[in-house]
Design a protein around this motif. Structure first.
Motif, PDB file in Angstrom:
ATOM      1  N   ASN A  66      -7.695 -15.873   4.343  1.00  0.00           N
ATOM      2  CA  ASN A  66      -9.260 -15.611   4.222  1.00  0.00           C
ATOM      3  C   ASN A  66      -9.346 -13.958   4.361  1.00  0.00           C
ATOM      4  OD1 ASN A  66     -10.197 -18.079   3.449  1.00  0.00           O
ATOM      5  ND2 ASN A  66     -10.634 -18.579   5.529  1.00  0.00           N
ATOM      6  N   GLN A  67      -8.354 -13.249   4.985  1.00  0.00           N
ATOM      7  CA  GLN A  67      -8.594 -11.878   4.792  1.00  0.00           C
ATOM      8  C   GLN A  67      -8.853 -11.090   3.497  1.00  0.00           C
ATOM      9  OE1 GLN A  67      -5.901  -9.967   7.805  1.00  0.00           O
ATOM     10  NE2 GLN A  67      -5.718 -12.184   8.549  1.00  0.00           N
ATOM     11  N   THR A  68      -9.005  -9.908   3.541  1.00  0.00           N
ATOM     12  CA  THR A  68      -9.217  -8.939   2.363  1.00  0.00           C
ATOM     13  C   THR A  68      -8.001  -8.975   1.680  1.00  0.00           C
ATOM     14  OG1 THR A  68     -11.194  -7.812   3.429  1.00  0.00           O
ATOM     15  CG2 THR A  68     -10.198  -6.885   1.610  1.00  0.00           C
ATOM     16  N   ARG A  69      -8.083  -9.174   0.304  1.00  0.00           N
ATOM     17  CA  ARG A  69      -6.702  -8.757  -0.199  1.00  0.00           C
ATOM     18  C   ARG A  69      -6.337  -7.481  -0.366  1.00  0.00           C
ATOM     19  NH1 ARG A  69      -6.149 -13.418  -4.148  1.00  0.00           N
ATOM     20  NH2 ARG A  69      -6.350 -15.288  -2.873  1.00  0.00           N
ATOM     21  N   VAL A  70      -5.150  -7.464  -0.677  1.00  0.00           N
ATOM     22  CA  VAL A  70      -4.562  -5.964  -0.670  1.00  0.00           C
ATOM     23  C   VAL A  70      -4.541  -5.559  -2.277  1.00  0.00           C
ATOM     24  CG1 VAL A  70      -2.492  -4.577  -0.546  1.00  0.00           C
ATOM     25  CG2 VAL A  70      -2.889  -6.205   1.338  1.00  0.00           C
ATOM     26  N   SER A  71      -4.961  -4.321  -2.450  1.00  0.00           N
ATOM     27  CA  SER A  71      -5.106  -3.723  -3.710  1.00  0.00           C
ATOM     28  C   SER A  71      -4.244  -2.451  -3.921  1.00  0.00           C
ATOM     29  CB  SER A  71      -6.560  -3.199  -4.020  1.00  0.00           C
ATOM     30  OG  SER A  71      -6.823  -2.011  -2.922  1.00  0.00           O
ATOM     31  N   GLU A  72      -3.518  -2.128  -2.852  1.00  0.00           N
ATOM     32  CA  GLU A  72      -2.516  -0.885  -2.965  1.00  0.00           C
ATOM     33  C   GLU A  72      -1.576  -1.055  -1.693  1.00  0.00           C
ATOM     34  OE1 GLU A  72      -4.461   2.867  -2.747  1.00  0.00           O
ATOM     35  OE2 GLU A  72      -4.750   2.639  -0.548  1.00  0.00           O
ATOM     36  N   PHE A  73      -0.381  -0.573  -1.885  1.00  0.00           N
ATOM     37  CA  PHE A  73       0.634  -0.431  -0.784  1.00  0.00           C
ATOM     38  C   PHE A  73       0.695   1.015  -0.303  1.00  0.00           C
ATOM     39  CE2 PHE A  73       1.511  -4.307  -2.797  1.00  0.00           C
ATOM     40  CZ  PHE A  73       1.427  -5.358  -1.876  1.00  0.00           C
ATOM     41  N   LEU A  74       1.093   1.297   1.114  1.00  0.00           N
ATOM     42  CA  LEU A  74       1.634   2.454   1.786  1.00  0.00           C
ATOM     43  C   LEU A  74       2.992   2.519   1.754  1.00  0.00           C
ATOM     44  CD1 LEU A  74      -1.283   2.986   4.500  1.00  0.00           C
ATOM     45  CD2 LEU A  74      -1.106   3.658   2.145  1.00  0.00           C
ATOM     46  N   LEU A  75       3.487   3.360   0.865  1.00  0.00           N
ATOM     47  CA  LEU A  75       5.173   3.748   1.177  1.00  0.00           C
ATOM     48  C   LEU A  75       5.301   4.697   2.114  1.00  0.00           C
ATOM     49  CD1 LEU A  75       5.842   3.863  -2.877  1.00  0.00           C
ATOM     50  CD2 LEU A  75       6.010   1.897  -1.364  1.00  0.00           C
ATOM     51  N   LEU A  76       5.833   4.289   3.510  1.00  0.00           N
ATOM     52  CA  LEU A  76       6.073   5.034   4.517  1.00  0.00           C
ATOM     53  C   LEU A  76       7.899   5.217   4.887  1.00  0.00           C
ATOM     54  CD1 LEU A  76       3.161   3.686   6.803  1.00  0.00           C
ATOM     55  CD2 LEU A  76       3.224   5.553   5.133  1.00  0.00           C
ATOM     56  N   GLY A  77       8.480   5.316   3.645  1.00  0.00           N
ATOM     57  CA  GLY A  77       9.872   5.472   3.976  1.00  0.00           C
ATOM     58  C   GLY A  77      10.147   6.713   4.906  1.00  0.00           C
ATOM     59  N   PHE A  78       9.588   7.756   4.452  1.00  0.00           N
ATOM     60  CA  PHE A  78      10.049   9.211   5.139  1.00  0.00           C
ATOM     61  C   PHE A  78       8.699   9.576   5.900  1.00  0.00           C
ATOM     62  CE2 PHE A  78      12.578   8.823   1.347  1.00  0.00           C
ATOM     63  CZ  PHE A  78      13.849   8.805   1.836  1.00  0.00           C
TER      64      PHE A  78
END
Length: 312
Positions: free
Chosen positions: A5-17
């Motif tokens: 029931n949590q808010t759906r994700v509309s974007e991701f964060l790419l934290l590879g570096f």
């Protein structure tokens, strides 16, 4: 139920570096240099093979396809990485993430298939040299490229559709520099058992089987070469497949580091470093490995570069 029931994700964060905040400018310059070098090198290989009639043979036909894939594979990840490094945003939309995952898988799969096809070509050339022209016909060469393209297109489509049915809730942090399926699945708040089964099946069919074919090809090649009486003949035979073998070691070494490790170890900086090797570095060094060890290709490249200088 509460998690779904949590808010759906509309974007991701790419934290590879992201753990190297002070080196973002250096990383940007490094990846830009690698990307442009790879583009230039592979375009020159394509121009050289296309313009030189002597290079219209099965080996160079497969090499041209490999160069085409090596143009596309880094293009699926590096431009977005460069944008994130420059803007310091690290974000990628949900749809763009799925698209990036699809193209990364497609071109990585095709790279894998082409290395297998090229191993078979070298096997026929060394073990059956008198029958090479009758075995490696235009129809067979076309089939050896067309069938892998179909598989490489449909396989990631299956994974993308399976991933699209999943729900992603509050956790949207991908500790990688691109949208890799092994980084996305742990973020889902849905049941991912079917996805994981399909990933394991693909690792077995798409990578283990071709790598086994490459191993079998080189076992037969080495056996045939060792029967050659002269040392010079052995060196000449090995030189014809040395470049390809170097690419195989580079590609599968990095793939093994990423996808053959336990699932709990995925999405680490080690993953990112290994992925950089086969998705960015390998496409850059491939044209250099082949051109430096192949006199015919070097001559064709000099001809292309000479014509470009004259036209200027």
């Amino acid at each position: 139920m509460e998690k779904e029931n949590q808010t759906r994700v509309s974007e991701f964060l790419l934290l590879g570096f992201s753990s190297w905040p002070e080196q973002q400018g250096l990383l940007f310059a490094l990846f830009l240099c690698l990307y442009l070098t790879g583009l230039l090198g592979n375009i020159l290989i394509l121009l050289a093979i296309g313009s030189e009639q002597r290079l219209h043979s099965p080996m160079y036909f497969f090499l041209a396809n490999l160069s085409l894939v090596d143009l596309c594979l880094p293009s699926a990840t590096v431009p977005k990485l460069l944008q994130n490094l420059q803007t310091q945003t690290q974000s990628i939309s949900y749809s763009s993430c799925l698209a990036q995952m699809y193209f990364c898988m497609m071109f990585a799969n095709m790279d894998n298939f082409l290395l297998t096809v090229m191993a078979y070509d070298r096997y026929v050339a060394i073990c059956h040299p008198l029958h090479y022209s009758t075995i490696m016909t235009q129809r067979l060469c076309a089939a050896l490229v067309a069938v892998p393209w179909v598989i490489a297109t449909l396989n990631p489509l299956l994974h993308t559709l399976l991933l699209a049915r999943l729900h992603f809730c509050s956790d949207n942090v991908i500790r990688h520099f691109f949208c890799d399926i092994n980084s996305l699945l742990p973020l889902s708040c849905s049941d991912t058992s079917l996805n994981q089964i399909m990933v394991l099946a693909v690792v077995g069919l798409i990578f283990v089987v071709p790598s086994g074919c490459i191993l079998a090809s080189y076992t037969l090649i080495i056996s045939a070469v060792m029967k050659i009486p002269s040392t010079q003949g052995k060196l000449k035979a090995f030189s014809t497949c040395g470049s390809h073998l170097a690419l195989v070691i580079l590609f599968y070494g990095a793939i093994t580091g990423v996808y053959m490790s336990p699932s709990l170890e995925h999405s680490t900086e080690k993953d990112s470093a290994a992925s950089v090797i086969f998705m960015v570095v390998a496409p850059v060094v491939n044209p250099f490995i082949y051109s430096l060890r192949n006199n015919e290709l070097k001559a064709a490249l000099r001809k292309v570069l000479g014509q470009s200088k004259i036209s200027q």
